[in-house]
Structures are given as C-alpha cells and as structure tokens.
Design an enzyme around this catalytic site. Structure first.
Site, short mmCIF file in Angstrom:
data_model
loop_
_atom_site.label_atom_id
_atom_site.label_comp_id
_atom_site.label_asym_id
_atom_site.label_seq_id
_atom_site.Cartn_x
_atom_site.Cartn_y
_atom_site.Cartn_z
N SER A 146 48.46 40.27 43.01
CA SER A 146 48.21 40.77 44.37
C SER A 146 49.54 40.90 45.09
CB SER A 146 47.33 39.75 45.12
OG SER A 146 47.31 40.04 46.49
N TYR A 159 45.46 30.94 48.17
CA TYR A 159 45.39 32.21 47.44
C TYR A 159 46.80 32.70 47.10
CZ TYR A 159 44.27 37.07 46.31
OH TYR A 159 44.17 38.30 45.68
N LYS A 163 48.54 33.30 43.29
CA LYS A 163 49.08 34.57 42.80
C LYS A 163 50.58 34.50 42.57
CE LYS A 163 45.13 36.89 42.64
NZ LYS A 163 44.54 37.35 41.38
N1 NAP Z 1 40.10 43.60 46.60
C1 NAP Z 1 41.35 43.40 47.02
O1 NAP Z 1 41.70 43.75 48.17
C2 NAP Z 1 42.36 42.78 46.09
C3 NAP Z 1 43.73 42.92 46.42
C4 NAP Z 1 44.68 42.37 45.57
C5 NAP Z 1 44.29 41.71 44.43
N2 NAP Z 1 42.97 41.58 44.14
C6 NAP Z 1 42.62 40.87 42.92
O2 NAP Z 1 41.80 41.68 42.10
C7 NAP Z 1 40.96 40.86 41.29
C8 NAP Z 1 39.54 41.40 41.33
O3 NAP Z 1 39.10 41.38 42.68
P1 NAP Z 1 37.93 42.30 43.26
O4 NAP Z 1 38.46 42.91 44.50
O5 NAP Z 1 37.34 43.15 42.21
O6 NAP Z 1 36.90 41.14 43.71
P2 NAP Z 1 35.31 40.98 43.58
O7 NAP Z 1 34.65 42.30 43.80
O8 NAP Z 1 34.97 39.84 44.47
O9 NAP Z 1 35.11 40.57 42.04
C9 NAP Z 1 35.53 39.33 41.57
C10 NAP Z 1 35.08 39.14 40.13
O10 NAP Z 1 35.46 37.82 39.69
C11 NAP Z 1 34.32 37.19 39.12
N3 NAP Z 1 34.36 35.74 39.32
C12 NAP Z 1 34.45 35.06 40.50
N4 NAP Z 1 34.37 33.74 40.29
C13 NAP Z 1 34.21 33.57 38.94
C14 NAP Z 1 34.06 32.44 38.10
N5 NAP Z 1 34.02 31.19 38.59
N6 NAP Z 1 33.93 32.64 36.78
C15 NAP Z 1 33.94 33.88 36.26
N7 NAP Z 1 34.10 34.99 37.00
C16 NAP Z 1 34.22 34.84 38.33
C17 NAP Z 1 33.13 37.81 39.84
O11 NAP Z 1 31.95 37.76 39.04
P3 NAP Z 1 30.74 36.70 39.25
O12 NAP Z 1 30.57 36.48 40.71
O13 NAP Z 1 29.60 37.39 38.58
O14 NAP Z 1 31.17 35.48 38.51
C18 NAP Z 1 33.57 39.26 39.97
O15 NAP Z 1 33.28 39.98 38.81
C19 NAP Z 1 41.12 39.43 41.81
O16 NAP Z 1 41.98 38.71 40.95
C20 NAP Z 1 41.79 39.62 43.17
O17 NAP Z 1 42.59 38.50 43.51
C21 NAP Z 1 41.99 42.11 44.93
#
Ligand code: NAP
Length: 242
Positions: A146, A159, A163
C-alpha cells in the site's frame, strides 16, 4: 505457452480472492491461462468467483483458509502442493485495515489480528511455497502492499506498520530468492475502489480511486515479464488527489 495464454500450465495462488482486488487478480490471471487457486474465509463468495471464472472458460478451485491461523495456512499449502506438485505464482493480497483511532487506543487483539493477516501470513505462505519454486527454478511472489507503506498514517498506525513491515520482509526475501530465479515483488496502491477498511474507498470519485482491475493489470505485467527482467516494486496512485 502461447501469446494469448502466457500462463498456460501454471498454477497461481491468490489470497483474499473472495472479493475486491484479489478477485480481480484471480480473474485476470485465469484469462491469461493460469489454473487459479483462490483462498479467503468466505466459501460462498469464493464459489461465486470460481463459477465466474469457469463460465468465462477458465480453471479455478477454492479452498477456504483463515490467515490468522498458521495451522490452516500450512494445511492449505500442503493440499495445493500435493495436488498440483507446483506453485508458479503466489499473490499475497489478503489484508485488513482498521483506521479507528490513535495507536495508544488500539486494542492488543486488533494489533495481533491485523499483523497476523497482513504480515505473518505472507511470511508463512512464502515459507510454504518458496521451496517448490526454488526446485522449479521459477516463480513469482507478488505482495499487495500500500502507499501507506511509504507514509505516516495517523489513526492507522498498525496498518502502516504492517505494510512498512511487509515491504522490508519482501525486499529482503527478494534478494534471497532472485538467485533461484524466483522474483518477489511489491505493488503499492493508493485508494482502490473496494469494500476495504470501513468501505470509504468505495466512496471516492471515479478518477480519485484506482479500480481493482488496474491492480490486476499490474500483477499480470509482473508475472508475464521476460525471464531476465525483474520489476521489483510498483507504486500506483489515483489520477486525481481528491
Ligand atoms: N482498497 C484499497 O484502497 C487498498 C489500498 C492499498 C492497498 N490495499 C491492499 O489490497 C489488499 C486487498 O484489499 P481489498 O481492497 O481488495 O480489500 P477487501 O475488498 O476488504 O478484501 C480483502 C480480502 O482479504 C480477505 N481476508 C480478510 N481477512 C482474512 C482472513 N483472516 N483470512 C483470510 N482472508 C482474509 C477477505 O476475504 P474473507 O473476508 O472472505 O476472508 C477478502 O477477500 C489488502 O492487502 C489491502 O491492504 C487496498
């Protein structure tokens, strides 16, 4: 391998593949010919993504795994390696973020859970899959970090720490593994339009938020680059700041 399906014959594991960025990455790698292994906790959501991929002509399977549980991670990896005898691509995408207040008010259990998912799980998954990649003299381990790994994040210190830690962990592992032709890379996005965190990233205007498919396109670029090329880190910003 063909030009249309450059990942044909390859096995790709994507964590957090039940929605958001992980689901987009899974769809994209499948479209490039890889056999997809999807994991997250929500089996129904995983089934939905597997069905979508199958309907589009791809090959995917799902195995639920709670990444806070090391024994589940080990069992998951064992299952995949016994069934497929290979893992060409590991995408450490799953992550959580809580931005509820200053560090001194952050409960220990929130800290532990966040660090377990965002930092310990990528280590455990690398540890489980790297030996097969080393033996095959090929592999990609892509980590979704991130822009929070580059900046202070008031009210999101845990967080940010997870990261920043992920970056340190993976740039070090990259140096250990590149001699085995295993490339470990980082993708660090700004705000992406998903349900991440409190869902605020889905509220931004179109040009102020990156789309999950934009990150999937970067991952596709990383895992299809020429053998001699190693893109180690990609920072991805939304075009508009606000
Ligand atoms: N969206 C943003 O603005 C953003 C920006 C920078 C970086 N990121 C990074 O991108 C990545 C994906 O984020 P996203 O935006 O796609 O978020 P999201 O829509 O909330 O998806 C998160 C995923 O992680 C899984 N997860 C959460 N807790 C878990 C656990 N205990 N065991 C196994 N799986 C788990 C969830 O599945 P289940 O709930 O089914 O377990 C879901 O598939 C993350 O690493 C985040 O830090 C996101």
């Amino acid at each position: 391998m063909t030009q249309t399906f450059p990942l044909a014959g390859q096995v790709a594991v994507v964590t957090g593949a039940s929605r958001g960025i992980g689901a987009a990455i899974a769809r994209k790698l499948s479209a490039l010919g890889a056999h997809l292994i999807l994991t997250a906790r929500d089996q129904d959501q995983l089934n939905r993504i597997v069905a979508e991929i199958s309907a589009a002509g791809g090959h995917a399977e799902s195995h639920p795994c709670d990444l806070t549980k090391p024994t589940q991670i080990e069992a998951f990896a064992r299952l995949i390696l016994e069934a497929h005898r290979r893992c060409d691509i590991l995408v450490n995408n799953a992550g959580v973020g809580w931005f509820q207040g200053p560090l001194h008010t952050t409960p220990l259990e929130d800290w532990d859970q966040l660090l377990a998912i965002n930092l310990r799980a990528p280590y455990l998954l690398l540890r489980a899959f790297a030996p097969a990649m080393i033996a095959a003299k090929r592999g990609h381990i892509v980590n979704i970090s991130s822009l929070a790994s580059k900046n202070p994040v008031p009210n999101g210190a845990a967080y940010a720490a997870s990261k920043w830690g992920l970056n340190g962990l993976m740039v070090s592992a990259a140096e250990e593994l590149r001699q085995h032709q295993v490339r470990v890379s980082l993708v660090a996005p700004g705000t992406v339009r998903t349900e991440f965190g409190s869902g605020q990233s889905s509220q931004k205007s179109a040009l102020g938020a990156i789309q999950p498919n934009d990150i999937a396109a970067i991952v596709a670029l990383l895992v299809t680059q020429a053998d001699e090329s190693f893109i180690s880190e990609v920072l991805v910003r939304p075009t508009l700041k606000k």
